[in-house]
Scaffold this motif. Structure first.
Motif, PDB file in Angstrom:
ATOM      1  N   ASN B  96       0.837  -1.190   0.000  1.00 47.15           N
ATOM      2  CA  ASN B  96       0.000   0.000   0.000  1.00 47.15           C
ATOM      3  C   ASN B  96       0.879   1.250   0.000  1.00 47.15           C
ATOM      4  O   ASN B  96       1.908   1.277  -0.656  1.00 47.15           O
ATOM      5  CB  ASN B  96      -0.949  -0.039   1.205  1.00 47.15           C
ATOM      6  N   LYS B  97       0.520   2.260   0.769  1.00 51.01           N
ATOM      7  CA  LYS B  97       1.298   3.492   0.725  1.00 51.01           C
ATOM      8  C   LYS B  97       2.565   3.425   1.545  1.00 51.01           C
ATOM      9  O   LYS B  97       3.317   4.403   1.606  1.00 51.01           O
ATOM     10  CB  LYS B  97       0.422   4.650   1.167  1.00 51.01           C
ATOM     11  N   ALA B  98       2.809   2.280   2.180  1.00 52.71           N
ATOM     12  CA  ALA B  98       4.076   2.150   2.905  1.00 52.71           C
ATOM     13  C   ALA B  98       5.241   2.282   1.926  1.00 52.71           C
ATOM     14  O   ALA B  98       6.371   2.551   2.331  1.00 52.71           O
ATOM     15  CB  ALA B  98       4.134   0.814   3.621  1.00 52.71           C
ATOM     16  N   TRP B  99       5.008   2.124   0.639  1.00 54.24           N
ATOM     17  CA  TRP B  99       6.035   2.415  -0.366  1.00 54.24           C
ATOM     18  C   TRP B  99       6.545   3.838  -0.168  1.00 54.24           C
ATOM     19  O   TRP B  99       7.736   4.092  -0.302  1.00 54.24           O
ATOM     20  CB  TRP B  99       5.451   2.305  -1.774  1.00 54.24           C
ATOM     21  N   CYS B 100       5.641   4.757   0.137  1.00 50.49           N
ATOM     22  CA  CYS B 100       6.038   6.158   0.302  1.00 50.49           C
ATOM     23  C   CYS B 100       6.832   6.340   1.592  1.00 50.49           C
ATOM     24  O   CYS B 100       7.879   6.958   1.611  1.00 50.49           O
ATOM     25  CB  CYS B 100       4.817   7.071   0.352  1.00 50.49           C
ATOM     26  N   GLY B 101       6.295   5.802   2.673  1.00 49.98           N
ATOM     27  CA  GLY B 101       6.870   6.093   3.978  1.00 49.98           C
ATOM     28  C   GLY B 101       8.119   5.300   4.272  1.00 49.98           C
ATOM     29  O   GLY B 101       8.925   5.685   5.108  1.00 49.98           O
ATOM     30  N   TYR B 102       8.284   4.150   3.600  1.00 49.65           N
ATOM     31  CA  TYR B 102       9.406   3.293   3.960  1.00 49.65           C
ATOM     32  C   TYR B 102      10.405   3.065   2.842  1.00 49.65           C
ATOM     33  O   TYR B 102      11.555   2.764   3.082  1.00 49.65           O
ATOM     34  CB  TYR B 102       8.872   1.929   4.435  1.00 49.65           C
ATOM     35  N   CYS B 279      -1.544  10.287   2.872  1.00 52.71           N
ATOM     36  CA  CYS B 279      -0.911   9.400   3.850  1.00 52.71           C
ATOM     37  C   CYS B 279       0.296   8.694   3.234  1.00 52.71           C
ATOM     38  O   CYS B 279       0.270   8.286   2.075  1.00 52.71           O
ATOM     39  CB  CYS B 279      -1.913   8.369   4.339  1.00 52.71           C
ATOM     40  N   ILE B 280       1.373   8.562   4.027  1.00 55.02           N
ATOM     41  CA  ILE B 280       2.546   7.837   3.529  1.00 55.02           C
ATOM     42  C   ILE B 280       2.742   6.554   4.337  1.00 55.02           C
ATOM     43  O   ILE B 280       3.751   5.896   4.220  1.00 55.02           O
ATOM     44  CB  ILE B 280       3.805   8.721   3.583  1.00 55.02           C
ATOM     45  N   LEU B 281       1.776   6.247   5.151  1.00 53.78           N
ATOM     46  CA  LEU B 281       1.768   5.034   5.959  1.00 53.78           C
ATOM     47  C   LEU B 281       3.077   4.888   6.748  1.00 53.78           C
ATOM     48  O   LEU B 281       3.654   3.810   6.792  1.00 53.78           O
ATOM     49  CB  LEU B 281       1.518   3.809   5.078  1.00 53.78           C
TER      50      LEU B 281
END
Lengths: 762, 323
Positions: B96-102, B279-281
């Motif tokens: 999901n958007k954890a691509w952005c945050g991590y 959101c960047i998760l």
């Protein structure tokens, strides 16, 4: 009656402009008169001049009325054409003086109108092609319909013609459900209305105050009579097709309109004009049936193929719809009729959107010119204009999208219509694919048509003009007279070079091919060499080679061969004589971004073959890959090989396309190096950074008393430095950095805001 | 199992994230040196201009594919576009958007710039809610540029210069290759007016990126078209950020730690799925939440990381003070 009402936003009558065009009596009357005059004038002209010169009648009816007033308005504004229809306009007055009888029950049948449209117009269209394309046929059709209409208006009350007999009455009613407008009334005002002025004023004896409650406008033709009697009538914007999702009283004829018109127009057209014009049209079932039928009796002017296209299209479509729905009904344990007519509304967008797109595509490619020329002719002018777009213009593809939008929409409507059926969720899920069988059939036909045309191609028409480059005369030169002889992948058709270049995207061939031509003369004025004494060799990426016989292509001698793999291919032309050997060489690489080919040193290494006594190999630098090529400023190096052995001290000469040349001697390792200079300097506005400049490398050397001579053609690209500047970038970057950072700092310094807590309402 | 769960719930998410980000950055930016190739469908800004990248930002192939002639695009060749898209989607729905945050190298870089600012001791800025709600729409404009310009080019309405128009404007093109020593992207292309505009815009955007992310956390992510693209497909993801509205006291802790200033995370007690388009998760909100189970990260409806009183106390160092 309501005299004043505050209109909501989204009500078109609130808008001054729309209020004027729809409600202003004088304006609407004027428009009706103009349309009626045009209508009758066109019919008159159809009889007056029924020759081919009359381009006015058909332009008006099939160029304006059908594509714009009907096909375009239906899925957008709705049934607005009825408001200005000449029949309805005059019918209102005829009814007033008429007998006002009640229409007999057997005539109160919408199938009459539907069948008139389905068989009387489309059936005839396929069986007697071209009848309605002539001015006389068109004029007779509309004259007959007008007379019938006026008789029925005179006899019966409540505009019964529009509801039951008009060929497009039911169709318009059915397709208008997809529009983004809804005609109704403000329910808050209607709640305490006791006079029902709107219903009294309606020439069709409808009850406009009920439209919102019934979620359907019934037979309303948007004549706007009621809007003058009561202010609470509104014409509001809705989501597209909002009306069709709702639960309303089902009119079975509407569902049949969707199915039959789909069969008669898009499906039949795909059969007749799509598949029927492919190279395998003979294999199609309707052609075979027609051929069989032709053996039984003499068909005369009958177009049997057209007849069977129409019959089969109808058969397949109706069968798909009925069988699919029957299975769906069984799965959901509902009776067939409820299932069929509730869900059948999903077929609505398939025809109208496809036709909408076709009407507009046709408008840009042909119709725009036809309308202008036809109208001008009708009023005594003679104008010749070009259509807005050319057939085959790339952007016209956008209209092909509509077909798929229609399909998606149909699936969505089906999903929404399923909500009106009371069955368990699981059953509905299983029933869905069956209920959508007609939609799937429509998709299938479209994909199959495209597939057939792509794979087997279109039948070629004999009327087409021969292709240009086949007739263009190419000047040739004799081998002996040519100063140089070399190989190239471009024919010298025009000054800029003719077809070729990439030339690898062969049509309908899986393996890319390449053609190489033998040219001669001056480098600056290449000519074709068509009579030869030498031999051609093609070397593939694995350095396997074979002799190839040349063929004539574009009037020029060429060798054509497959280039299946990614890598370097070479073509040699070798002509041996008593004086020595003349060699022409062309090396090129094939690559594409899809291949996973690795470029190893071994593959990049230049190789020679033993048939060539004297060769020039370009030594590729380490950083060159399949994806790069030498550019200005780079050094290109050529290895001179005599019978496969590096040969020092040979003079090698490089000439560029713009005439610059330089000679060097090969060094101890047999390598001659050149730095590619920048001599492509056009006007800056014409600068093309993808420009590939051609250059030739020649060398000659003595070999046992004879002189061997070789020319190799190569190309180089533009170095980045020629058109881009890091210095400017740096200046811009530094300036912006100072400006933004300074701006932020200044802003912070000047606005010192006190701390403020963020509050969440509890 | 319960011990493992407890361990995860007490985890120091900041430190975990820092190391994940660092390793993802090294993997993606320098992976090419180790011959790692994860394909051309990565849902993060790892620029294809970086010769040593371990993958390629999906927008680059997407724009090239969409720029084909329409006749080709809407033929069987279109299947290639769809299959690439399917691979993109497969990558995306896992994280999901954890691509952005991590994982996103460009995001990581912004976090590092934030760290630098903290070290120097400069205050950060925030948008007001009204500025925020209008600015966040820009990313959809960029997404439209990514998709519509190549399509129009394929239709013949635009010249070849517009092929990868967004890539020319993207800060990732200038920044990522610098990490492998390639500065050649820092140039203005004068070959046509369009090229001048696009490359100059790219430089301006990059400078904004650097200055902006210095004063505003995750400055670029507000405008990131990839984030917009993610949001469209996030309902299909197996990883979800969920909120139990009845357990929320609207203390606002989650909003205060949120780099993306998502107001809903604290204010919305109705929606269960609390993932918003910005959101960047990063999961900071879960770590900052003092309520038992009010926020949690679910993988296929299994809670992977939950907000707990215990974990909150540990992260805040409250439990040590008590002893």
């Amino acid at each position: 009656m309501v005299r004043f009402f505050k209109r909501e936003s989204g009500d078109l009558f609130k808008n001054r402009f729309f209020g004027f065009i729809f409600k202003n009596r004088k304006f609407v009357f004027g428009l009706q008169v103009v349309i009626a005059l045009l209508f009758f004038y066109a019919i008159y002209m159809g009889f007056y001049d029924s020759s081919k010169d009359n381009i006015f009648t058909t332009a008006l009816f099939w160029g304006i009325f059908w594509p714009f007033f009907i096909v375009t308005t239906l899925p957008t504004l709705g049934r607005v054409f009825c408001g200005i229809c000449p029949h309805g306009f005059l019918g209102k007055y005829i009814t007033k003086i008429g007998l006002k009888r009640k229409m007999p029950k057997w005539l109160q049948n919408r199938y009459i109108g539907v069948m008139l449209l389905f068989i009387g117009w489309w059936g005839v269209y396929y069986v007697f092609p071209g009848v309605y394309r002539t001015p006389l046929g068109t004029a007779i059709l509309f004259a007959v319909m007008t007379i019938v209409a006026f008789i029925i208006y005179y006899l019966y009350k409540d505009m019964a013609y529009c509801k039951y007999i008009c060929p497009i009455g039911t169709a318009l009613r059915a397709y208008a459900k997809l529009s983004f407008t809804f005609f109704g009334s403000y329910q808050s005002a209607c709640a305490d209305c006791k006079t029902f002025d709107c219903a009294k004023s309606c020439p069709y004896a409808l009850s406009p105050f009920n439209f919102e409650k019934k979620k359907s406008m019934g037979d309303c033709t948007l004549c706007m009579e009621c809007t003058h009697s009561c202010e609470a009538i509104r014409f509001r914007l809705t989501a597209p097709g909002a009306a069709i999702y709702e639960k309303f009283k089902i009119v079975k004829e509407e569902v049949w309109v969707y199915i039959l018109i789909l069969a008669a127009i898009p499906i039949s057209m795909a059969f007749h004009h799509g598949l029927g014009r492919s190279n395998i049209s003979e294999e199609m079932i309707w052609v075979k049936t027609a051929a069989w039928a032709a053996t039984l009796f003499d068909a005369g002017n009958f177009n049997l193929t057209g007849l069977f296209v129409f019959l089969y299209a109808t058969l397949f479509s109706v069968a798909a719809a009925v069988v699919g729905m029957a299975i769906a009904a069984k799965i959901m344990k509902k009776d067939f009729s409820t299932t069929f007519y509730t869900l059948g509304y999903a077929f609505a967008p398939l025809f109208i959107l496809a036709s909408f797109a076709h009407a507009w595509e046709y408008f840009f490619t042909t119709n725009s010119a036809k309308i202008v020329e036809g109208m001008a002719w009708g009023f005594g002018f003679d104008i010749d204009v070009d259509p807005i777009a050319k057939r085959g213009d790339n952007w016209l593809q956008v209209f092909h999208l509509f077909r798929w939008i229609a399909v998606a929409w149909a699936f969505y409507i089906l999903y929404r219509r399923f909500k009106h059926i009371d069955a368990s969720r699981m059953r509905k899920i299983f029933a869905y694919p069956f209920a959508s069988m007609l939609i799937l059939f429509f998709i299938g036909v479209n994909i199959y048509r495209d597939y057939v045309l792509e794979t087997y191609g279109r039948k070629t028409h004999h009327t087409h003009a021969p292709q240009k480059h086949q007739v263009a005369a190419i000047s040739t030169i004799k081998e002996e007279d040519a100063k140089h002889i070399w190989l190239s992948d471009r024919v010298p058709l025009h000054e800029q070079g003719g077809p070729g270049g990439m030339g690898q995207r062969g049509q309908n061939t899986r393996v890319p091919q390449k053609s190489i031509y033998l040219l001669g003369g001056d480098f600056s004025k290449p000519l074709c060499v068509n009579e030869i004494k030498g031999r051609f060799f093609v070397v593939d990426t694995q350095n396997r080679y074979k002799e190839v016989k040349p063929v004539k292509k574009h009037g020029c001698l060429s060798v054509r061969f497959d280039t299946p793999a990614v890598g370097y291919y070479k073509v040699y032309y070798i002509q041996e004589s008593a004086v020595g050997t003349k060699i022409a060489k062309f090396e090129f690489k094939r690559y594409d971004h899809n291949s996973e080919e690795e470029y190893s040193k071994e593959k990049m290494r230049a190789k020679t073959i033993k048939e060539v006594p004297f060769d020039l190999l370009r030594v590729r630098p380490d950083n060159e890959t399949f994806y790069s090529m030498p550019a200005t400023g780079d050094t290109v190096r050529f290895l001179v090989l005599k019978s496969g052995v590096p040969s020092p001290g040979v003079t090698v000469r490089l000439t560029t396309q713009f005439g610059w040349n330089k000679s060097v001697k090969s060094d101890r390792d047999g390598v001659a190096s050149f730095k590619l200079i920048k001599d492509y300097m056009p006007e800056w506005s014409h600068f093309n950074r993808r420009f590939r400049e051609t250059y030739w490398v020649e060398a000659q050397a003595e070999n046992g008393g004879k002189i061997d001579y070789i020319v190799a053609q190569e190309r180089f690209g533009r170095s980045r430095d020629e058109y881009s500047s890091s210095a400017y970038a740096l200046i811009v970057a530094i300036f912006l950095l100072i400006a933004t950072a300074g701006g932020v700092a200044l802003y912070r310094y000047r606005t010192n805001r006190p701390f403020k807590e963020v509050k969440f309402d509890e | 199992m319960s011990r493992l769960k407890k361990f995860i719930d007490r985890a120091d998410i900041r430190r975990f994230r820092f190391w994940v980000q660092l390793s993802a950055f090294i993997l993606f930016v320098y992976g090419g040196y180790l011959s790692i190739d994860l394909g051309r469908e990565m849902p993060v800004f790892i620029c294809g201009y970086d010769q040593e990248a371990a993958g390629m930002c999906y927008f680059m192939p997407l724009q090239h594919q969409l720029a084909r002639d329409w006749e080709r695009l809407f033929s069987a060749a279109g299947l290639g576009v769809l299959s690439a898209f399917a691979i993109f989607l497969l990558w995306f729905i896992i994280f999901n958007k954890a691509w952005c945050g991590y994982i996103c190298p460009l995001g990581t870089m912004q976090d590092w710039i934030t760290l630098l600012r903290k070290k120097i001791g400069v205050a950060y800025s925030n948008y007001t809610q009204s500025q925020y709600s209008s600015l966040k729409k820009i990313k959809y404009i960029f997404l439209a540029i990514v998709i519509i310009f190549p399509l129009l080019m394929g239709a013949g309405l635009f010249g070849g210069e517009w092929r990868a128009a967004f890539c020319k404007m993207c800060p990732g093109r200038l920044i990522t290759p610098m990490f492998v020593g390639d500065f050649s992207q820092w140039s203005i292309d004068f070959s046509s007016n369009t090229a001048i505009f696009l490359t100059a815009f790219g430089i301006a955007f990059t400078i904004l990126f650097i200055v902006g992310s210095f004063v505003k956390k995750r400055f670029f992510c507000f405008y990131c078209p990839m984030s917009a693209m993610h949001y469209i497909f996030s309902p299909f993801s197996i990883l979800r950020l969920k909120k139990e509205g009845d357990k929320c006291t609207k203390c606002g802790d989650c909003y205060r730690v949120c780099d993306m200033q998502i107001f809903d995370i604290a204010d919305d007690v109705v929606s269960k799925n609390i993932l918003r388009d910005d959101c960047i998760l990063c999961l900071k909100c879960i770590a900052a939440c003092p309520e038992e189970d009010a926020l949690h990260l679910d993988i296929v409806n299994m809670a992977l990381f939950r907000s707990t009183k215990d974990g909150f106390a540990k992260r805040m160092g409250v439990d040590k003070e008590r002893e």
